[in-house]
Design an enzyme around this catalytic site. Sequence first.
Site, PDB file in Angstrom:
ATOM      1  N   LYS A  80       0.899  -1.419   0.009  1.00  0.00           N
ATOM      2  CA  LYS A  80       0.110   0.032   0.151  1.00  0.00           C
ATOM      3  C   LYS A  80       1.029   1.408   0.039  1.00  0.00           C
ATOM      4  O   LYS A  80       1.987   1.332   0.859  1.00  0.00           O
ATOM      5  CB  LYS A  80      -0.886  -0.070   1.254  1.00  0.00           C
ATOM      6  CG  LYS A  80      -1.897   1.216   1.217  1.00  0.00           C
ATOM      7  CD  LYS A  80      -2.713   0.961   2.722  1.00  0.00           C
ATOM      8  CE  LYS A  80      -3.752   2.267   2.924  1.00  0.00           C
ATOM      9  NZ  LYS A  80      -4.551   1.891   4.076  1.00  0.00           N
ATOM     10  N   SER A 156      -9.429   1.803   3.824  1.00  0.00           N
ATOM     11  CA  SER A 156      -8.415   2.650   2.716  1.00  0.00           C
ATOM     12  C   SER A 156      -7.516   1.716   2.106  1.00  0.00           C
ATOM     13  O   SER A 156      -6.563   2.359   1.225  1.00  0.00           O
ATOM     14  CB  SER A 156      -7.681   3.671   3.531  1.00  0.00           C
ATOM     15  OG  SER A 156      -6.724   3.071   4.552  1.00  0.00           O
ATOM     16  N   SER A 180      -9.435  -0.467   7.907  1.00  0.00           N
ATOM     17  CA  SER A 180      -8.858  -0.161   6.459  1.00  0.00           C
ATOM     18  C   SER A 180      -8.274  -1.353   5.830  1.00  0.00           C
ATOM     19  O   SER A 180      -8.087  -1.409   4.730  1.00  0.00           O
ATOM     20  CB  SER A 180      -7.866   0.704   6.620  1.00  0.00           C
ATOM     21  OG  SER A 180      -8.493   2.311   6.722  1.00  0.00           O
TER      22      SER A 180
END
Length: 481
Positions: A80, A156, A180
């Site tokens: 990420k 996220s 997330s």
Amino acid sequence: MTDLTTATAARLVEGYARGEFSPVEAVRAVLERTEEIQPRVNAFVRIDAEEALRQAAESAGRWRRGEPAGLLDGVPVSVKDILLLRGGPTLRGSLTVPADGPWDEDAPAVARLREHGAVFTGKTTTPEFGWKGVTDSPRHGATGNPYDPSLTAGGSSGGSAAAVALGAGPLSLGTDGGGSVRIPASFCGIFAPKPTYGRVPLYPAGAYGTLAHVGPMTRDARDAALLMDVVTGPDARDWSQLGPVPGSFRDGLDGGVAGLRVAYSPDLGGRAAVDAEVAAAVRRAAEALEELGARVEEADPGLPDAVESFHTLWFSGAARVTQHLDDERRALLDPGLREVCEPGASYSVLDYLAAVDVRMAMGRIAGAFHTRYDLLVTPTLPITAFALGAEVPPGSPHGRWTGWTPFTRPFNMTQQPAVSVPCGTDGRGLPVGVQLVGARHADALVLRAAHALYEAGAAGVPAPPPLVDGASSGGAGARLR
């Protein structure tokens, strides 16, 4: 023939050891799959095929010599774009982050992966500074759902979830400050644990303080345990890391759930109205645990909703990470992020400490609850995926993403391990997740229970349908280089 884009990390390592296929073949297959899906779902912000193939070739040489570097030598992994990966920028989804370096440092979990020979295929999409439960940003656009790119992948860590679901690597590293990794895992039909806080070292410290965790994103519990064995290695840069893990997270993974005391809470004490199809799928998962020998009863831990305390901690973190911006650069922020920074900047130190007091009270309640129950079972989310580009579902009474995530954020407040396990689909074929929560430090138990669901066939969802030409998330998109 093994489909190298759907093979688990454990299967890839097994194949390398037996000489069935090489890391170069696996990485090339994953890169081709990445190139195929990227225009449709926008899972990546940076892809470096040349560097990945170089790493794969080095790994292949080690396997030929019988000298693998570690547990994940040659396995394709994405990261990420919140976590540092040396050799390229970490832009955090923001137009306010300059791309010039030097980018010469790995985050702790990334460093452990590198030591074990993992091959880095790219960085995955995130909302700006990971601030919300869906994945879209001014810098990199939106990430579409693998089952329908016109819907959100969640967030996220939405880019990581979409990549894993669609075969662009079996492993990805995400972060979780209020759900997330679990939110996009539920929406995208993959597996994602949020470990106990401090179990995976984190550096630099997250914008949201001790709410933020690093979490594996995989297709099953065995791969998650394998990845946990790697990324939980110590790192002196994180002052809040926990001590060394005794043994392996894979030890005892096949131990089953017989005799475990399991509390099933269908709505966490009336926390939210749960869609009927979601509720039915989660109930079936709870019943499956009972059939496997667990002692399941309906019970609720009595945790307060505490959304305002969460907002105090979360919004002040957002304000802190953007505090240095002048008016011109602040105008480049995601409008929603700009909005939450206003109350975030207005909280006093006493407000913040009052929110910390709420966290401690929640921790005491959860601790007492887990003296009576080994596991808590809830929905991961009360809903399935909704329209791309929206922070909340259309027609929702909630103003912010925290309104539709009532089952994930409490366990960031309490720092407990919690995992989202795919457990079915709704009438539209969209994945549903069940959440298993354990006491602090009971990460191995949570993984063991999740694995039992997989082994019994009670977890999982059908693979995403083929992405139709022209079906696109509309994101900015990374390009292979």
